[in-house]
Design an enzyme around this catalytic site. Sequence first.
Site, short mmCIF file in Angstrom:
data_model
loop_
_atom_site.label_atom_id
_atom_site.label_comp_id
_atom_site.label_asym_id
_atom_site.label_seq_id
_atom_site.Cartn_x
_atom_site.Cartn_y
_atom_site.Cartn_z
N LYS A 107 2.81 -0.29 1.85
CA LYS A 107 3.15 -0.03 0.52
C LYS A 107 4.02 -0.99 -0.30
O LYS A 107 4.14 -0.78 -1.38
CB LYS A 107 3.92 1.28 0.46
CG LYS A 107 2.94 2.44 0.99
CD LYS A 107 3.48 3.76 0.81
CE LYS A 107 2.60 4.89 1.37
NZ LYS A 107 2.24 5.29 2.54
C1 LIG Z 1 1.38 5.91 3.29
C2 LIG Z 1 1.06 5.41 4.59
C3 LIG Z 1 -0.09 5.85 4.86
C4 LIG Z 1 -1.48 6.41 3.98
O1 LIG Z 1 -1.70 5.70 3.22
P1 LIG Z 1 -2.61 6.39 1.79
O2 LIG Z 1 -2.88 5.60 0.89
O3 LIG Z 1 -1.73 7.39 1.37
O4 LIG Z 1 -3.89 7.00 2.44
C5 LIG Z 1 -0.51 5.43 6.32
N1 LIG Z 1 0.44 4.71 6.87
C6 LIG Z 1 1.82 4.46 6.47
C7 LIG Z 1 2.61 3.93 7.53
C8 LIG Z 1 2.09 4.71 5.38
O5 LIG Z 1 3.20 4.46 4.82
#
Ligand SMILES: *Cc1c(COP(=O)(O)O)cnc(C)c1O
Length: 425
Positions: A107
């Site tokens: 993210k």
């Molecule tokens: C946010 C997140 C996900 C999921 O991603 P999305 O875009 O919400 O589907 C998967 N793994 C980790 C470690 C995350 O932080």
Amino acid sequence: MKYYSTKNKGLSKSFREAVIEGLPSDNGLFMPEFIPELPEDYFDNIKEKTIQEIAFDILQPFVKEDLDDLQLKKIVEKTFSFELPIKKIEGDNYALELFHGPSYAFKDVGATFLALCLEEFYKEAEEKCTILVATSGDTGGAVASAFSKVKNIEVVILYPSGKVSDLQEKQLTTFDKNVKALEVEGDFDDCQQLVKKAFLDSDLRKQLNISSANSINVARFLPQMVYYFAPFIKFGKEPLTIAVPSGNYGNLTAGLIAQKMGLPVRQFVAAANSNDVVPRFLIDGNYDPKPTVQTISNAMDVGNPSNFQRMIDLFDEKEIREKIKGFAFSDEATLEAMKTVYREHEYLLDPHGAVGYLALKEYLNASDGISILLETAHPCKFMDVVSKIISDDIYPAGAKELMQKEKKSVKMKVDYKQFKEFLVG
Ligand SMILES: *Cc1c(COP(=O)(O)O)cnc(C)c1O
């Protein structure tokens, strides 16, 4: 490029407007009016390109009316400033590690890009902007870190009390200036509902410039297309199978758009934990959201994923079924996979990556060629689980420092009135 709302195709906003508004006022999600196609020979020399060059090429058509080439170049250079290593797990199966950024999760890409876009947009503005973000774990840390370096923007992060890991909590509660944390006595969906309510509150919007930093913001969502190109820099233009550990489905939807632009993906595999609304939809065409279930892959604990709206906006049901294979796994299976992969291949998966690994295994046949698993977080973010597998100290130096810092948060019930008072204060 103009952006419409999934609830109103007639809406036509610029990139800048879509980023600043975050969410259209009709409760839909912003979508680009068309998906540009890459030139046919784009992948011929892909091995010679850098990820920053690709990021510029891919994102430019989506933003060019509001960010000039120089601005975009600076932004993508900062956003894609950390490594994206591709590590072999076994045979033709590789992990693309997306967790080498400041908060140790993928993210960071979207959060940094968004923060830098907003910084440009608010540079000359008189008024301030407040970013509202609900997190099930990893969003908060990425957003906190990205915005702690940006001026003129306040950030309020809502997280479910007791449902994030220690390191995750420290990543969102240890900034003192423009980044504030609200500890909500509820689950992620409660946090998300509070944020959604704020966006629909015209009285609040008169008093505050609010924007969103969730994966629903186009500036978080779109740059996530870029790292899908990384395996092609390594392997060339051979079609690949890619597994995406999914919760709110922003990551996977960005991949689908990259594919629509021309990325040669053979098959996407959606990997879910017990929050399995999308895999169930892929079986029977019934979209039937359930309350969120708490799991060891907590960043994927989303009962009713927002980006599903974008998926059905992009494709009809038949296309979705073709493009995505979906699987869901229990915590027991996830933990078992972490153990086995570590024992047999000396690769330490985090719980989210482990769900992705299981989905790949379930889907793949021996003849399917190279497969890529998106490793979305560093295992050290989930030590309560990882310590069952390994006793070594796996914390990067930066994470150790953070764990020593003092938590600062404001506790709150799931109560919109209280939330609003906090905001207008
Ligand atoms: C946010 C997140 C996900 C999921 O991603 P999305 O875009 O919400 O589907 C998967 N793994 C980790 C470690 C995350 O932080």
